[in-house]
Design an enzyme around this catalytic site. Structure first.
Site, PDB file in Angstrom:
ATOM      1  N   HIS A 118       0.828  -1.213   0.000  1.00 29.51           N
ATOM      2  CA  HIS A 118       0.000   0.000   0.000  1.00 29.51           C
ATOM      3  C   HIS A 118       0.865   1.268   0.000  1.00 29.51           C
ATOM      4  CE1 HIS A 118      -3.915  -2.045   0.880  1.00 29.51           C
ATOM      5  NE2 HIS A 118      -3.115  -2.939   1.417  1.00 29.51           N
ATOM      6  N   ASN A 191     -10.242  -2.713   2.652  1.00 30.41           N
ATOM      7  CA  ASN A 191      -9.987  -2.675   1.213  1.00 30.41           C
ATOM      8  C   ASN A 191     -11.291  -2.414   0.461  1.00 30.41           C
ATOM      9  OD1 ASN A 191      -7.225  -3.170   1.280  1.00 30.41           O
ATOM     10  ND2 ASN A 191      -7.437  -5.386   1.029  1.00 30.41           N
ATOM     11  N   TYR A 405       0.846  -4.388  12.156  1.00 31.84           N
ATOM     12  CA  TYR A 405       0.750  -2.942  11.891  1.00 31.84           C
ATOM     13  C   TYR A 405       1.567  -2.123  12.884  1.00 31.84           C
ATOM     14  CZ  TYR A 405      -2.577  -3.993   8.268  1.00 31.84           C
ATOM     15  OH  TYR A 405      -3.135  -4.479   7.116  1.00 31.84           O
TER      16      TYR A 405
HETATM   17 FE1  HDD Z   1      -2.482  -4.814   5.436  1.00 30.11          FE
HETATM   18  C1  HDD Z   1      -1.016  -1.799   5.124  1.00 30.11           C
HETATM   19  C2  HDD Z   1      -5.442  -3.512   4.314  1.00 30.11           C
HETATM   20  C3  HDD Z   1      -3.858  -7.966   5.388  1.00 30.11           C
HETATM   21  C4  HDD Z   1       0.229  -6.007   6.945  1.00 30.11           C
HETATM   22  N1  HDD Z   1      -3.110  -3.017   4.819  1.00 30.11           N
HETATM   23  C5  HDD Z   1      -2.345  -1.877   4.778  1.00 30.11           C
HETATM   24  C6  HDD Z   1      -3.137  -0.787   4.318  1.00 30.11           C
HETATM   25  C7  HDD Z   1      -4.389  -1.271   4.089  1.00 30.11           C
HETATM   26  C8  HDD Z   1      -4.368  -2.669   4.405  1.00 30.11           C
HETATM   27  C9  HDD Z   1      -5.584  -0.499   3.589  1.00 30.11           C
HETATM   28  C10 HDD Z   1      -2.647   0.629   4.091  1.00 30.11           C
HETATM   29  C11 HDD Z   1      -2.934   1.512   5.260  1.00 30.11           C
HETATM   30  C12 HDD Z   1      -2.495   2.913   4.939  1.00 30.11           C
HETATM   31  O1  HDD Z   1      -3.124   3.539   4.085  1.00 30.11           O
HETATM   32  O2  HDD Z   1      -1.514   3.344   5.515  1.00 30.11           O
HETATM   33  N2  HDD Z   1      -4.255  -5.600   4.869  1.00 30.11           N
HETATM   34  C13 HDD Z   1      -5.372  -4.878   4.527  1.00 30.11           C
HETATM   35  C14 HDD Z   1      -6.498  -5.777   4.445  1.00 30.11           C
HETATM   36  C15 HDD Z   1      -6.051  -7.021   4.727  1.00 30.11           C
HETATM   37  C16 HDD Z   1      -4.647  -6.913   5.012  1.00 30.11           C
HETATM   38  C17 HDD Z   1      -7.908  -5.340   4.122  1.00 30.11           C
HETATM   39  C18 HDD Z   1      -6.800  -8.314   4.782  1.00 30.11           C
HETATM   40  C19 HDD Z   1      -8.039  -8.406   5.105  1.00 30.11           C
HETATM   41  N3  HDD Z   1      -1.913  -6.652   6.021  1.00 30.11           N
HETATM   42  C20 HDD Z   1      -2.630  -7.823   5.947  1.00 30.11           C
HETATM   43  C21 HDD Z   1      -1.908  -8.882   6.600  1.00 30.11           C
HETATM   44  C22 HDD Z   1      -0.747  -8.324   7.070  1.00 30.11           C
HETATM   45  C23 HDD Z   1      -0.771  -6.933   6.685  1.00 30.11           C
HETATM   46  C24 HDD Z   1      -2.395 -10.312   6.745  1.00 30.11           C
HETATM   47  C25 HDD Z   1       0.386  -8.955   7.824  1.00 30.11           C
HETATM   48  C26 HDD Z   1       0.312  -9.990   8.561  1.00 30.11           C
HETATM   49  N4  HDD Z   1      -0.681  -4.064   5.862  1.00 30.11           N
HETATM   50  C27 HDD Z   1       0.269  -4.717   6.537  1.00 30.11           C
HETATM   51  C28 HDD Z   1       1.461  -3.867   6.870  1.00 30.11           C
HETATM   52  C29 HDD Z   1       1.045  -2.479   6.303  1.00 30.11           C
HETATM   53  C30 HDD Z   1      -0.302  -2.781   5.689  1.00 30.11           C
HETATM   54  C31 HDD Z   1       2.764  -4.405   6.425  1.00 30.11           C
HETATM   55  C32 HDD Z   1       2.013  -1.793   5.369  1.00 30.11           C
HETATM   56  C33 HDD Z   1       2.072  -0.376   5.829  1.00 30.11           C
HETATM   57  C34 HDD Z   1       1.293  -0.328   7.047  1.00 30.11           C
HETATM   58  O3  HDD Z   1       0.844  -1.568   7.343  1.00 30.11           O
HETATM   59  O4  HDD Z   1       1.097   0.639   7.728  1.00 30.11           O
HETATM   60  O5  HDD Z   1       1.644  -3.833   8.226  1.00 30.11           O
END
Ligand code: HDD
Length: 742
Positions: A118, A191, A405
């Site tokens: 993202h 999402n 997160y």
């Molecule tokens: Fe995630 C970012 C949504 C599964 C780990 N995720 C991130 C963002 C969104 C989502 C909208 C961007 C937030 C922003 O604008 O800063 N992610 C989802 C959805 C998931 C999902 C809807 C499943 C239902 N995500 C998911 C899993 C993991 C992560 C299973 C890890 C185990 N996601 C992350 C992250 C991020 C992230 C690596 C990257 C940047 C951040 O968190 O702040 O932690």
């Protein structure tokens, strides 16, 4: 900000040796002093640069309205920001130049790591207003009082691409909402697709690695059309429901404003007695659902890689505030037990027909950010941010996210104090004994930094509150410690089929086209074949279409852990086309004009666009604009090469005879009309414009969505027709993939 002392010696300087105050005097239109002076071309002027700078100039206070003095971060006023300090005009730069060192040091550290997923996103401020109290099922303060507004910040994003990638990638869109409630921040990190690729968070690094550019070559950027992604997918049957969504037009939305948002997981609402109700969160756009078509998306990425950013920025600044309803699906254990699928499985939806949505509020975005970095880049969403009254379910994806997160923010924002950054700070009182660390901005006063303590109520600091405080739902948990996937997660295809069957024929065609496109980019035939073997478990026709499109022999169906349920009822809510807008409001008409264009017609079109609440942009042969038939001058927004029809929802071509002849010699003008036609747009055509369509080779194909603009009266009828958004029957005439014999 302090106002500047003006440098009085500036008038005496030779040309090219401007002081900040001189530059500021040149009306830069803002608070920030200008950054550059013209580079002198001749030696005598460059000689003048060698003069000692900033000496002999006493400072004086100047009147209100003058610009601020440039300073270092330490507040030292800067006399010369154009030249580093040297020993002699052509000599070495001196380490002593603290201004230079500080400026370069800071510049060198401007970037923070981009989000691991993202990375590319865009945010805006707004508010959430409760329209139906949920006091019956949740104690959360934000859900109690109808009419109460809570500040909100939303960041939309793509998933796979880097920060600098284009907006119209075929991808899931992030829809992350931060609600600054009176009981702390509540982040719904969702999402625009209600299901996910995987069921267990331990697979997240794999799915993300597979989707991102391949690690040796670092391409392709921001797309899943490559071997690694489809290799992983074809070995991960649980992903196929989500694949149906990402191959649908949901993955190429027209605008952030025309997307749904989903909390995805099952959460819990907890009432004052500790009773739990399961909940799924839905954001429903007031603007209706709308997407672009793939060929259009590809071209938008070239014409305006910031298409979605610009759209949101323009809409909010234009006063057309995007709005979503917040809906909840509420259900209890009995429903969960009786449902065909596991409510803890994030690869499943609960159809709205089964558990209707209760609308409880609205989210309005009414303010763009002041500074992209400070707000959009530094905002830190965390799924684990929930106020009392909201709680988690045991969804293994959600449980993993709750770890991830917080962890990622420390890496990205550099330390544990990211909640001190204004965009992340709660807007309610905070009191705790956490202290110190990098960049601590809010430091407690007083002697006591621990508890329990016996310093009494005034000095002793905050105390727990068992009544108001967050209490986890007392769920009974039992069982052996083991690495297993629950049997109840084993059905991978039934809802994928339900989604596909719920689409209109044109949407089904787009899913087939997308699969053929993506798999045509995959180099290894066995990966293509393995993917089709899964499609056979979803729908035989879809599998046949894709196999045919790939020129592939039909493989055997993949072995399914559970047999596909083929009679799940269709759900109209899953179609974009069935949930589109009912007006042209908030959408954009592109009007191609030339010198001599019919002024009455243009005026009538503009009036019709205005009364619909839509917007228009003028495209002309030259950016200087055109002179209309009545002698009035019309400004242009785009020169034809820079304003292709893919930037608009519908187009009108209102040119004079001479204009049509002129534009007929121009490839960009011909692309303008052929693309609008190929993308099934509504097209308004003045009588004189016909010649352009003839030269473009489509005059004989024009259909009922190509409306004549003969008189000003036709303008309203045309804009009314545009409400339908696209004329889909045309696609079958213009696409090889629509021809099964091909
Ligand atoms: Fe995630 C970012 C949504 C599964 C780990 N995720 C991130 C963002 C969104 C989502 C909208 C961007 C937030 C922003 O604008 O800063 N992610 C989802 C959805 C998931 C999902 C809807 C499943 C239902 N995500 C998911 C899993 C993991 C992560 C299973 C890890 C185990 N996601 C992350 C992250 C991020 C992230 C690596 C990257 C940047 C951040 O968190 O702040 O932690």
């Amino acid at each position: 900000m302090a106002k500047t002392p003006k440098n009085p010696d500036s008038a005496a300087r030779p040309a090219g040796s401007l002081s900040p105050a001189d530059l500021a005097g040149a009306d830069m239109g803002g608070e920030t002093p200008a950054k550059a002076s013209p580079i002198p071309a001749d030696a005598s002027i460059s000689q003048s640069y060698a003069e000692p700078q900033g000496q002999g100039g006493e400072t004086r206070q100047v009147a209100e309205g003058d610009v601020a003095t440039l300073t270092t971060q330490q507040g030292i006023p800067v006399a010369d920001d154009q030249n580093s300090l040297k020993q002699g005009a052509r000599g070495p730069t001196l380490l002593e130049d603290f201004h230079f060192r500080e400026k370069i040091f800071h510049f060198d550290h401007e970037r923070i790591p981009e989000r691991v997923v993202h990375a590319r996103g865009y945010g805006a401020h707004g508010y959430f207003e409760l329209t139906d109290s949920l006091a019956d099922v949740s104690r959360a303060d934000i859900l109690q009082r109808v009419g109460e507004r809570t500040p909100a910040f939303v960041r939309f994003s793509t998933v796979a691409g880097s920060k600098g990638s284009f907006d119209l990638a075929r991808d899931v869109r992030g829809f992350a909402v931060k609600l600054y409630t009176k009981e702390g921040n509540w982040d719904i990190v969702g999402n625009n697709i209600p299901v996910f690729f995987i069921q267990d968070a331990i697979k997240f690094p794999d799915v993300v690695h597979a989707a991102k550019p391949e690690p040796d070559r670092m391409f392709p950027q921001a797309q899943t059309a490559h071997d690694n992604f489809w290799d992983f997918i074809s070995l991960t049957p649980e992903s196929f429901h989500m694949i149906m969504w990402t191959m649908s037009d949901r993955a190429i939305p027209r605008s952030y404003r025309t997307m749904e948002g989903f909390g995805v997981h099952t959460f819990r609402l907890i009432d004052a007695q500790g009773k739990s109700t399961f909940v799924k969160f839905h954001w429903k756009p007031k603007q209706g659902l709308q997407s672009v078509v793939w060929n259009e998306a590809v071209k938008i990425n070239g014409a305006d890689p910031d298409f979605h950013r610009r759209d949101l920025w323009d809409a909010i600044n234009g006063g057309d505030f995007p709005e979503w309803e917040l809906g909840v699906q509420l259900f209890d254990d009995d429903f969960a037990d009786s449902f065909d699928f596991d409510v803890l499985d994030a690869t499943k939806i609960i159809p709205e027909e089964l558990v209707p949505i209760r609308v409880i509020g609205r989210l309005v975005l009414d303010r763009v950010v002041d500074n992209f970095f400070a707000e959009t880049e530094q905002v830190a969403f965390c799924t684990q941010n929930v106020p009392p009254g909201i709680d988690f379910s045991n969804d293994p994806l959600l449980q993993g996210r709750n770890f991830s997160y917080l962890d990622t923010q420390i890496k990205r924002l550099g330390g544990p104090n990211f909640t001190h950054i204004p965009i992340n700070a709660p807007k309610c009182p905070m009191a705790h004994f956490q202290q110190d660390g990098h960049m601590a901005m809010r430091n407690p006063k007083g002697r006591v930094n621990y508890e329990p303590n016996s310093w009494g109520p005034t000095q002793g600091g905050p105390r727990e509150d068992p009544v108001r405080g967050f209490t986890s739902y007392a769920e009974q948990a039992d069982g052996p410690k083991q690495r297993v996937r629950s049997e109840s997660f084993a059905d991978h295809y039934s809802q994928a089929r339900q989604f596909y069957m719920s689409q209109t024929p044109i949407e089904q065609k787009h899913i087939g086209d997308a699969l053929v496109f993506e798999l045509s980019k995959v180099e290894r035939p066995d990966i293509r074949s393995r993917t089709v073997s899964h499609l056979l478990n979803i729908d035989a026709m879809l599998a046949a279409t894709v196999a045919n499109g790939l020129g592939l022999a039909m493989p055997d169906a993949a072995v399914a852990a559970r047999k596909t349920i083929t009679d799940l009822p269709n759900s109209d809510k899953l179609s974009i086309v069935k949930n589109g807008p009912d007006s042209f409001k908030g959408r954009k008409l592109g009007i191609l004009v030339s010198d001599g264009s019919d002024a009455d017609l243009i005026n009538a079109l503009v009036a019709a666009v205005d009364s619909e609440g839509a917007v228009f942009e003028i495209v002309a042969p030259k950016i200087g604009g055109v002179t209309l038939s009545d002698g009035t001058w019309l400004a242009a927004r785009h020169k034809i090469d820079g304003g292709p029809s893919v930037l608009f929802d519908a187009v009108a071509v209102v040119v004079s005879e001479e204009g049509a002849a002129l534009l007929s010699t121009d490839a960009a003008a011909k692309d303008f009309v052929t693309d609008a036609f190929a993308h099934c747009k509504f097209i308004g055509i003045s009588a004189q414009a016909q010649a352009l369509f003839a030269k473009a080779g489509i005059a004989d194909d024009l259909d009922e969505a190509c409306l004549p603009l003969a008189t000003p009266d036709d303008a309203t009828a045309f804009i009314t027709a545009c409400r339908t958004l696209r004329y889909w029957p045309r696609e079958l005439m213009v696409d090889l993939d629509a021809n099964p014999a091909a």
